[in-house]
Design a protein around this motif. Sequence first.
Motif, PDB file in Angstrom:
ATOM      1  N   GLU A  97       0.835  -1.211   0.000  1.00  0.00           N
ATOM      2  CA  GLU A  97       0.000   0.000   0.000  1.00  0.00           C
ATOM      3  C   GLU A  97       0.868   1.259   0.000  1.00  0.00           C
ATOM      4  O   GLU A  97       0.496   2.272  -0.579  1.00  0.00           O
ATOM      5  CB  GLU A  97      -0.957  -0.033   1.204  1.00  0.00           C
ATOM      6  CG  GLU A  97      -2.071  -1.053   0.972  1.00  0.00           C
ATOM      7  CD  GLU A  97      -2.654  -1.672   2.225  1.00  0.00           C
ATOM      8  OE1 GLU A  97      -2.434  -1.147   3.327  1.00  0.00           O
ATOM      9  OE2 GLU A  97      -3.329  -2.717   2.088  1.00  0.00           O
ATOM     10  N   GLY A 173      -6.173  -8.143   1.356  1.00  0.00           N
ATOM     11  CA  GLY A 173      -7.481  -7.540   1.590  1.00  0.00           C
ATOM     12  C   GLY A 173      -8.538  -7.921   0.573  1.00  0.00           C
ATOM     13  O   GLY A 173      -9.605  -7.315   0.518  1.00  0.00           O
ATOM     14  N   SER A 212      -4.763 -12.110   3.178  1.00  0.00           N
ATOM     15  CA  SER A 212      -6.019 -12.769   3.549  1.00  0.00           C
ATOM     16  C   SER A 212      -5.812 -14.036   4.367  1.00  0.00           C
ATOM     17  O   SER A 212      -6.533 -15.023   4.185  1.00  0.00           O
ATOM     18  CB  SER A 212      -6.862 -13.050   2.297  1.00  0.00           C
ATOM     19  OG  SER A 212      -7.166 -11.834   1.633  1.00  0.00           O
ATOM     20  N   GLY A 233      -3.498  -8.627   8.094  1.00  0.00           N
ATOM     21  CA  GLY A 233      -4.182  -7.344   8.022  1.00  0.00           C
ATOM     22  C   GLY A 233      -5.552  -7.436   8.672  1.00  0.00           C
ATOM     23  O   GLY A 233      -5.696  -7.394   9.892  1.00  0.00           O
ATOM     24  N   GLY A 234      -6.572  -7.606   7.856  1.00  0.00           N
ATOM     25  CA  GLY A 234      -7.963  -7.586   8.326  1.00  0.00           C
ATOM     26  C   GLY A 234      -8.220  -8.445   9.553  1.00  0.00           C
ATOM     27  O   GLY A 234      -8.874  -8.003  10.510  1.00  0.00           O
TER      28      GLY A 234
HETATM   29  C1  PEP Z   1      -1.512  -6.791   4.929  1.00  0.00           C
HETATM   30  O1  PEP Z   1      -1.992  -5.692   4.731  1.00  0.00           O
HETATM   31  O2  PEP Z   1      -0.313  -6.890   5.236  1.00  0.00           O
HETATM   32  C2  PEP Z   1      -2.374  -7.967   4.775  1.00  0.00           C
HETATM   33  C3  PEP Z   1      -1.823  -9.144   4.701  1.00  0.00           C
HETATM   34  O3  PEP Z   1      -3.722  -7.714   4.718  1.00  0.00           O
HETATM   35  P1  PEP Z   1      -4.910  -8.803   4.720  1.00  0.00           P
HETATM   36  O4  PEP Z   1      -4.561  -9.860   5.752  1.00  0.00           O
HETATM   37  O5  PEP Z   1      -6.131  -8.048   5.076  1.00  0.00           O
HETATM   38  O6  PEP Z   1      -4.964  -9.402   3.350  1.00  0.00           O
END
Ligand code: PEP
Length: 251
Positions: A97, A173, A212, A233-234
């Motif tokens: 990001e 994500g 994810s 992340g989430g």
């Molecule tokens: C992250 O942003 O590092 C990530 C792995 O996000 P998510 O688990 O939401 O895919």
Amino acid sequence: MRQPLVAGNWKMNGSLASVRELLAGLKAGIDDVKVAEVAVCPPAVFIPEVQAQLEGTPIAWGGQDLSVHESGAYTGEIAGPMLTDFGCKYVIIGHSERRTYHGETDQLVAEKFTAARKAGLVPLFCIGETQEERESGITEEVVARQIDAVIEHCGVDMLGEGVIAYEPVWAIGTGLTATPEQAQEVHAFIRQRIAQSNAEVAEGLRILYGGSMKPGNAAELLANPDIDGGLIGGASLKAEDFLGICTAAND
Ligand code: PEP
């Protein structure tokens, strides 16, 4: 033997109230996590609260980014020594990001790696290919380029003082997770690429998977020989889900 690390990237989420609730949940369940080292990376403004709540617990914390500079006229930036002042052990660098929305280049990320080490922080160094790059068959080329930039700038020994997070951009994500086979294949490639510079560093380096990861798919990902934990992340925003991933490393 590499100890698994499960780190939560809260991104730009939360309020003081929700952070307190999340931390209470993490503290209540952390004793069930026997194997993995655990860390959380909150938005910078919450770091003092995280420090106050987590000091003396087995959970470490870190920043989500840092400046290449140590201090000065860089409005909005946060320096490595400021993070260490608030007890941070880790700092995420090169997250996709930041590469996408803030134009961070391989060179800048390599400079951030050095800045983190200079401040005594352990970089969680993110690499990974986009969907288009995977479909074009250049996944290995992309991650090799991202790793080589750090090796060229910092040296392989300094790379070995960090942690790599392989995060396919198309899996972040999106709910799309790399299959355990896809992830293991790239993790093995990354280790072998680093081994070309230094086999001992490659063997000792932790390579996390991110994209994810959830309690339901963590165990099958973490069971692979070159997957040494996760950057989450989430699912790191809910204590139950995050702890579920952490305990998956127990098996
Ligand atoms: C992250 O942003 O590092 C990530 C792995 O996000 P998510 O688990 O939401 O895919």
